[in-house]
Write a protein that holds these residues in place. Structure first.
Motif, PDB file in Angstrom:
ATOM      1  N   HIS A  73       0.818  -1.214   0.000  1.00 18.04           N
ATOM      2  CA  HIS A  73       0.000   0.000   0.000  1.00 18.04           C
ATOM      3  C   HIS A  73       0.851   1.263   0.000  1.00 18.04           C
ATOM      4  O   HIS A  73       0.534   2.224  -0.703  1.00 18.04           O
ATOM      5  CB  HIS A  73      -0.973  -0.001   1.175  1.00 18.04           C
ATOM      6  N   ALA A  74       1.926   1.270   0.777  1.00 14.04           N
ATOM      7  CA  ALA A  74       2.829   2.432   0.761  1.00 14.04           C
ATOM      8  C   ALA A  74       3.450   2.593  -0.621  1.00 14.04           C
ATOM      9  O   ALA A  74       3.553   3.713  -1.139  1.00 14.04           O
ATOM     10  CB  ALA A  74       3.912   2.273   1.823  1.00 14.04           C
ATOM     11  N   GLY A  75       3.834   1.484  -1.230  1.00 11.74           N
ATOM     12  CA  GLY A  75       4.393   1.544  -2.576  1.00 11.74           C
ATOM     13  C   GLY A  75       3.402   2.096  -3.579  1.00 11.74           C
ATOM     14  O   GLY A  75       3.748   2.949  -4.415  1.00 11.74           O
ATOM     15  N   GLU A  76       2.179   1.643  -3.485  1.00 11.43           N
ATOM     16  CA  GLU A  76       1.152   2.115  -4.411  1.00 11.43           C
ATOM     17  C   GLU A  76       0.883   3.608  -4.228  1.00 11.43           C
ATOM     18  O   GLU A  76       0.749   4.350  -5.210  1.00 11.43           O
ATOM     19  CB  GLU A  76      -0.133   1.316  -4.218  1.00 11.43           C
ATOM     20  N   LEU A  77       0.797   4.057  -2.978  1.00  8.00           N
ATOM     21  CA  LEU A  77       0.546   5.475  -2.723  1.00  8.00           C
ATOM     22  C   LEU A  77       1.673   6.342  -3.290  1.00  8.00           C
ATOM     23  O   LEU A  77       1.422   7.320  -3.997  1.00  8.00           O
ATOM     24  CB  LEU A  77       0.401   5.739  -1.225  1.00  8.00           C
ATOM     25  N   LEU A  78       2.912   5.981  -2.985  1.00 10.31           N
ATOM     26  CA  LEU A  78       4.036   6.813  -3.405  1.00 10.31           C
ATOM     27  C   LEU A  78       4.249   6.763  -4.914  1.00 10.31           C
ATOM     28  O   LEU A  78       4.565   7.780  -5.538  1.00 10.31           O
ATOM     29  CB  LEU A  78       5.297   6.417  -2.652  1.00 10.31           C
ATOM     30  N   ALA A  79       4.037   5.604  -5.512  1.00 12.53           N
ATOM     31  CA  ALA A  79       4.127   5.531  -6.977  1.00 12.53           C
ATOM     32  C   ALA A  79       3.027   6.388  -7.604  1.00 12.53           C
ATOM     33  O   ALA A  79       3.260   7.087  -8.601  1.00 12.53           O
ATOM     34  CB  ALA A  79       4.026   4.084  -7.449  1.00 12.53           C
ATOM     35  N   GLY A  80       1.849   6.351  -7.017  1.00 14.40           N
ATOM     36  CA  GLY A  80       0.755   7.187  -7.503  1.00 14.40           C
ATOM     37  C   GLY A  80       1.075   8.666  -7.388  1.00 14.40           C
ATOM     38  O   GLY A  80       0.742   9.459  -8.275  1.00 14.40           O
ATOM     39  N   GLN A  81       1.724   9.050  -6.294  1.00  9.04           N
ATOM     40  CA  GLN A  81       2.131  10.448  -6.125  1.00  9.04           C
ATOM     41  C   GLN A  81       3.185  10.854  -7.138  1.00  9.04           C
ATOM     42  O   GLN A  81       3.159  11.964  -7.670  1.00  9.04           O
ATOM     43  CB  GLN A  81       2.707  10.666  -4.720  1.00  9.04           C
ATOM     44  N   LEU A  82       4.135   9.954  -7.390  1.00  9.46           N
ATOM     45  CA  LEU A  82       5.213  10.270  -8.337  1.00  9.46           C
ATOM     46  C   LEU A  82       4.710  10.386  -9.768  1.00  9.46           C
ATOM     47  O   LEU A  82       5.229  11.175 -10.549  1.00  9.46           O
ATOM     48  CB  LEU A  82       6.309   9.205  -8.268  1.00  9.46           C
ATOM     49  N   PHE A  83       3.717   9.581 -10.105  1.00 11.00           N
ATOM     50  CA  PHE A  83       3.222   9.506 -11.479  1.00 11.00           C
ATOM     51  C   PHE A  83       1.705   9.675 -11.519  1.00 11.00           C
ATOM     52  O   PHE A  83       0.980   8.782 -11.958  1.00 11.00           O
ATOM     53  CB  PHE A  83       3.613   8.153 -12.100  1.00 11.00           C
ATOM     54  N   PRO A  84       1.181  10.809 -11.076  1.00  6.64           N
ATOM     55  CA  PRO A  84      -0.272  10.962 -10.912  1.00  6.64           C
ATOM     56  C   PRO A  84      -1.066  10.847 -12.211  1.00  6.64           C
ATOM     57  O   PRO A  84      -2.191  10.342 -12.192  1.00  6.64           O
ATOM     58  CB  PRO A  84      -0.422  12.358 -10.307  1.00  6.64           C
ATOM     59  N   GLY A  95      -2.060   7.066 -11.764  1.00  6.05           N
ATOM     60  CA  GLY A  95      -1.417   7.214 -10.464  1.00  6.05           C
ATOM     61  C   GLY A  95      -2.364   7.766  -9.421  1.00  6.05           C
ATOM     62  O   GLY A  95      -2.335   7.345  -8.265  1.00  6.05           O
ATOM     63  N   ARG A  96      -3.206   8.705  -9.816  1.00  8.04           N
ATOM     64  CA  ARG A  96      -4.185   9.256  -8.862  1.00  8.04           C
ATOM     65  C   ARG A  96      -5.137   8.162  -8.364  1.00  8.04           C
ATOM     66  O   ARG A  96      -5.470   8.121  -7.177  1.00  8.04           O
ATOM     67  CB  ARG A  96      -5.005  10.364  -9.510  1.00  8.04           C
ATOM     68  N   GLU A  97      -5.580   7.310  -9.261  1.00  9.11           N
ATOM     69  CA  GLU A  97      -6.469   6.206  -8.875  1.00  9.11           C
ATOM     70  C   GLU A  97      -5.746   5.234  -7.945  1.00  9.11           C
ATOM     71  O   GLU A  97      -6.322   4.763  -6.958  1.00  9.11           O
ATOM     72  CB  GLU A  97      -6.985   5.487 -10.114  1.00  9.11           C
ATOM     73  N   HIS A  98      -4.493   4.961  -8.249  1.00 10.23           N
ATOM     74  CA  HIS A  98      -3.717   4.085  -7.364  1.00 10.23           C
ATOM     75  C   HIS A  98      -3.543   4.718  -5.991  1.00 10.23           C
ATOM     76  O   HIS A  98      -3.668   4.046  -4.957  1.00 10.23           O
ATOM     77  CB  HIS A  98      -2.353   3.758  -7.983  1.00 10.23           C
ATOM     78  N   GLY A  99      -3.268   6.011  -5.971  1.00 10.08           N
ATOM     79  CA  GLY A  99      -3.091   6.702  -4.700  1.00 10.08           C
ATOM     80  C   GLY A  99      -4.340   6.642  -3.833  1.00 10.08           C
ATOM     81  O   GLY A  99      -4.269   6.381  -2.630  1.00 10.08           O
ATOM     82  N   ALA A 100      -5.490   6.882  -4.443  1.00 10.30           N
ATOM     83  CA  ALA A 100      -6.754   6.831  -3.703  1.00 10.30           C
ATOM     84  C   ALA A 100      -7.018   5.422  -3.179  1.00 10.30           C
ATOM     85  O   ALA A 100      -7.477   5.246  -2.039  1.00 10.30           O
ATOM     86  CB  ALA A 100      -7.905   7.296  -4.585  1.00 10.30           C
ATOM     87  N   HIS A 101      -6.739   4.428  -3.985  1.00 11.70           N
ATOM     88  CA  HIS A 101      -6.911   3.030  -3.584  1.00 11.70           C
ATOM     89  C   HIS A 101      -6.026   2.725  -2.371  1.00 11.70           C
ATOM     90  O   HIS A 101      -6.482   2.146  -1.376  1.00 11.70           O
ATOM     91  CB  HIS A 101      -6.553   2.116  -4.758  1.00 11.70           C
ATOM     92  N   ALA A 102      -4.787   3.140  -2.429  1.00 11.16           N
ATOM     93  CA  ALA A 102      -3.834   2.839  -1.368  1.00 11.16           C
ATOM     94  C   ALA A 102      -4.176   3.564  -0.066  1.00 11.16           C
ATOM     95  O   ALA A 102      -4.028   2.988   1.022  1.00 11.16           O
ATOM     96  CB  ALA A 102      -2.430   3.209  -1.820  1.00 11.16           C
ATOM     97  N   LEU A 103      -4.625   4.810  -0.159  1.00 13.53           N
ATOM     98  CA  LEU A 103      -4.921   5.589   1.048  1.00 13.53           C
ATOM     99  C   LEU A 103      -5.938   4.904   1.949  1.00 13.53           C
ATOM    100  O   LEU A 103      -5.794   4.885   3.174  1.00 13.53           O
ATOM    101  CB  LEU A 103      -5.431   6.975   0.683  1.00 13.53           C
ATOM    102  N   HIS A 104      -6.965   4.356   1.349  1.00  6.49           N
ATOM    103  CA  HIS A 104      -7.982   3.639   2.133  1.00  6.49           C
ATOM    104  C   HIS A 104      -7.341   2.524   2.951  1.00  6.49           C
ATOM    105  O   HIS A 104      -7.591   2.395   4.155  1.00  6.49           O
ATOM    106  CB  HIS A 104      -9.058   3.069   1.196  1.00  6.49           C
ATOM    107  N   TYR A 105      -6.520   1.729   2.298  1.00  6.67           N
ATOM    108  CA  TYR A 105      -5.907   0.587   2.976  1.00  6.67           C
ATOM    109  C   TYR A 105      -4.842   1.011   3.979  1.00  6.67           C
ATOM    110  O   TYR A 105      -4.703   0.383   5.029  1.00  6.67           O
ATOM    111  CB  TYR A 105      -5.323  -0.390   1.956  1.00  6.67           C
ATOM    112  N   ILE A 106      -4.091   2.059   3.689  1.00  2.85           N
ATOM    113  CA  ILE A 106      -3.090   2.549   4.641  1.00  2.85           C
ATOM    114  C   ILE A 106      -3.768   3.050   5.908  1.00  2.85           C
ATOM    115  O   ILE A 106      -3.357   2.701   7.025  1.00  2.85           O
ATOM    116  CB  ILE A 106      -2.242   3.671   4.002  1.00  2.85           C
ATOM    117  N   ARG A 107      -4.803   3.828   5.749  1.00  2.38           N
ATOM    118  CA  ARG A 107      -5.501   4.359   6.930  1.00  2.38           C
ATOM    119  C   ARG A 107      -6.133   3.233   7.746  1.00  2.38           C
ATOM    120  O   ARG A 107      -6.142   3.281   8.979  1.00  2.38           O
ATOM    121  CB  ARG A 107      -6.518   5.411   6.502  1.00  2.38           C
ATOM    122  N   ARG A 108      -6.644   2.220   7.080  1.00  2.00           N
ATOM    123  CA  ARG A 108      -7.204   1.070   7.802  1.00  2.00           C
ATOM    124  C   ARG A 108      -6.101   0.309   8.525  1.00  2.00           C
ATOM    125  O   ARG A 108      -6.271  -0.082   9.682  1.00  2.00           O
ATOM    126  CB  ARG A 108      -7.954   0.149   6.842  1.00  2.00           C
TER     127      ARG A 108
END
Length: 174
Positions: A73-84, A95-108
């Protein structure tokens, strides 16, 4: 180059290497010290990576354990940030879609750690994997709450290690 090849192999634990590649790009992505061909190879590798079990492709990796969850999840968020605005090759999402997907799981994941503690408690091998992801989130996540909570969990992990160490040995039940 070995890390890139490992990530591209999609073998189990390649999510560990993704954390390192992301750290390189987040810290040195625009530095002249990073050769352009190496930067491009890392970028290609991260854009082609499979960030979660529900994406298309081979599923011969461990996704369900605590350390793998936060690493993916951290990888997905940061990759999404790097390549939005980039389309990721494995599933076609941006990348934006990946970031949103990852944020849900990171916060959980964070909520579960704060509420229940670590299921891989006092682990002499998994705490260091958790720290890879948490350090990246603390240093590079765009979301202030994610950065702050990652910092708190780093403090907890290091406190646990100090509390249960004697003369350099982590002596505990893990």
């Amino acid at each position: 180059h070995e890390g890139i090849a490992f990530v591209n192999s999609r073998r189990d634990c390649s999510d560990f290497a993704v954390a390192g590649l992301l750290r390189i790009l987040c810290r040195y992505g625009s530095s002249l010290a990073l050769a352009p061909d190496l930067r491009a190879a890392i970028r290609t590798s991260l854009l082609g990576f499979k960030y979660w079990w529900d994406e298309p492709g081979d599923n011969h990796r461990c996704y369900h354990t605590e350390n793998h969850q936060i690493l993916f999840h951290a990888g997905e968020l940061l990759a999404g940030q790097l390549f939005p605005d980039e389309r990721f090759g494995n599933d076609g999402r941006t990348g934006r879609e990946h970031g949103a997907h990852a944020l849900h799981y990171i916060r959980r994941w964070f909520a579960f750690r704060f509420r229940f503690g670590f299921s891989e408690w006092l682990s002499n091998c998994y705490f260091n994997e958790d720290l890879l992801a948490l350090a990246n989130l603390h240093d590079f996540a765009a979301q202030p709450d994610v950065r702050a909570q990652a910092g708190l969990l780093i403090d907890i992990l290091l406190f646990e290690m100090a509390l249960h160490s004697f003369r350099g040995v982590l002596g505990c039940t893990h």
